[in-house]
Design a protein around this motif. Structure first.
Motif, short mmCIF file in Angstrom:
data_model
loop_
_atom_site.label_atom_id
_atom_site.label_comp_id
_atom_site.label_asym_id
_atom_site.label_seq_id
_atom_site.Cartn_x
_atom_site.Cartn_y
_atom_site.Cartn_z
N TYR A 185 -45.39 5.60 18.75
CA TYR A 185 -44.11 6.28 18.61
C TYR A 185 -43.28 6.09 19.90
O TYR A 185 -43.83 6.21 21.00
CB TYR A 185 -44.36 7.77 18.38
N ASN A 186 -41.98 5.83 19.74
CA ASN A 186 -41.13 5.66 20.92
C ASN A 186 -40.35 6.95 21.24
O ASN A 186 -39.38 7.28 20.57
CB ASN A 186 -40.14 4.52 20.69
N PRO A 187 -40.77 7.68 22.27
CA PRO A 187 -40.08 8.95 22.57
C PRO A 187 -38.78 8.77 23.37
O PRO A 187 -38.04 9.73 23.57
CB PRO A 187 -41.11 9.71 23.41
N PHE A 188 -38.51 7.52 23.83
CA PHE A 188 -37.45 7.31 24.83
C PHE A 188 -36.08 6.94 24.28
O PHE A 188 -35.10 6.96 25.01
CB PHE A 188 -37.90 6.23 25.81
N LYS A 189 -35.99 6.61 22.99
CA LYS A 189 -34.72 6.13 22.43
C LYS A 189 -33.58 7.13 22.67
O LYS A 189 -33.67 8.30 22.28
CB LYS A 189 -34.92 5.91 20.92
N ASN A 190 -32.51 6.66 23.31
CA ASN A 190 -31.35 7.50 23.64
C ASN A 190 -31.69 8.70 24.54
O ASN A 190 -31.04 9.74 24.46
CB ASN A 190 -30.66 8.02 22.38
N ARG A 191 -32.74 8.57 25.33
CA ARG A 191 -33.12 9.69 26.20
C ARG A 191 -33.31 9.21 27.64
O ARG A 191 -34.42 9.10 28.13
CB ARG A 191 -34.41 10.36 25.69
#
Lengths: 232, 232
Positions: A185-191
């Protein structure tokens, strides 16, 4: 000589990784007792009677005193052992702010990251069945909104979560975010702020953190390979 | 003179009742700021900006320091104010054992009692609809098994939960058990040890506890009467 703390753990579990890194980084003498969650070793009567009546990991035994619940263990070690002050500082009410996170995370960051891991990887692995896509989608929605809350409430400054030094709040949080991350899972998108903080904490934690994450990844891969070889 | 702590609360909420009783019993100077959960006063932008960014109760403001999460507030008050030692004792590692309960309860006693209250009373009251019987039955199952766990793990001795004196663990737990009890659920069936402990804690807490429970009951009744008069 002081007896080392007995530490019962499995690096597949996020609070176990956080405590392992803490024991190593704070140089607290401990005896490692690995317990396999996937083999159900924490569910036996012996574990319940001699280690933890709640049949959960992590757990410790400190001179005969059995204790469970990772947050309670963090606090116990900070009180009873020689631990560098920056992990759980008293100054400027930092301890109260850290406590606020340690309570908030139960039904938020811990709940959301664990639920995704359970639906996506743990249950399919244990029951040798396909993941339930509907439940995974529900899980993703919760995880997305919790990560947004985490970023907006806890990563407001350009430092660590509480002040300018690394604390147990950062340690617990990064291990929670790794739980869905390591299984894809990618938690970083747009963050952007989450990326900045994650890099800062990872660098500050150093080799003990990398060891723990590598072992976590290796465990996941070993089981995935096993699954694939059965399917072929 | 020291400024009193600003305390934002609604006695419909179990951790609010626990903190109210603690502030009164420990004689901590405080200014009461009632906030209506049913009117959604905790959801406003003003509450979020000036009181608690998580839009939840209870919350405090201690000399400009905003803090939420009842367990973090208990610990903050125990550290920063003059509080009798028996509430959160250091001796014999009692503090670690109390911490273990304070963390355990989140996903167990707190979760189960709150869920029953939400399904049985809060949601039907807010949405002016009939309770969902299937969800209530699920809730009852969880509550029954959690109460059994609570009794077997936390009420083993013939005293209080941790040692021979009343602590914040007993206070938090009795307020949680009252949540389903006041709206008609019987937690005591076949639970002799729970009855014994409940009576002991109720007597030890005295008038502040009775005040809080009475006001909780009165709030529930006032809304039930309102509902009935609409239906007639």
């Amino acid at each position: 000589m002081t007896q080392p703390v007995k530490f019962y753990f499995d690096l597949l579990s996020q609070p176990c990784r956080a405590l392992y890194i803490f024991l190593e980084a704070a140089k607290i003498p401990y005896e490692a007792v690995p317990i396999s969650l996937l083999k159900g070793e924490h569910l036996t009567g012996e574990f319940r009677d001699k280690v933890n009546r709640f049949k959960k990991l992590p757990a410790i035994n400190d001179h005969g005193f059995q204790l469970s619940e990772s947050v309670a263990i963090f606090r116990h070690l900070s009180r009873e052992k020689l631990v560098p002050e920056h992990w759980y500082p008293r100054k400027n009410l930092a301890r109260s702010r850290i406590d606020e996170f340690m309570e908030w995370q139960h039904l938020n960051l811990h709940y959301a990251t664990t639920d995704y891991y359970r639906q996506k990887w743990l249950l399919p692995t244990l029951t040798k069945s396909c993941p339930n896509e509907e439940l995974i989608n529900q899980s993703i929605k919760r995880l997305e909104s919790t990560l947004t809350e985490f970023e907006s409430h806890w990563l407001k400054s350009h430092d660590f979560m509480v002040g300018s030094k690394l604390t147990i709040a950062d340690l617990l949080a990064i291990c929670q975010i790794d739980q869905p991350k390591i299984i894809g899972y990618n938690p970083f998108k747009n963050r952007k702020n989450l990326i900045r903080w994650y890099e800062l904490v990872r660098e500050s934690l150093g080799p003990h953190y990398l060891d723990a994450v590598q072992e976590f990844e290796a465990k996941i891969k070993a089981h995935d390979n096993q699954k694939m070889s059965i399917q072929q």
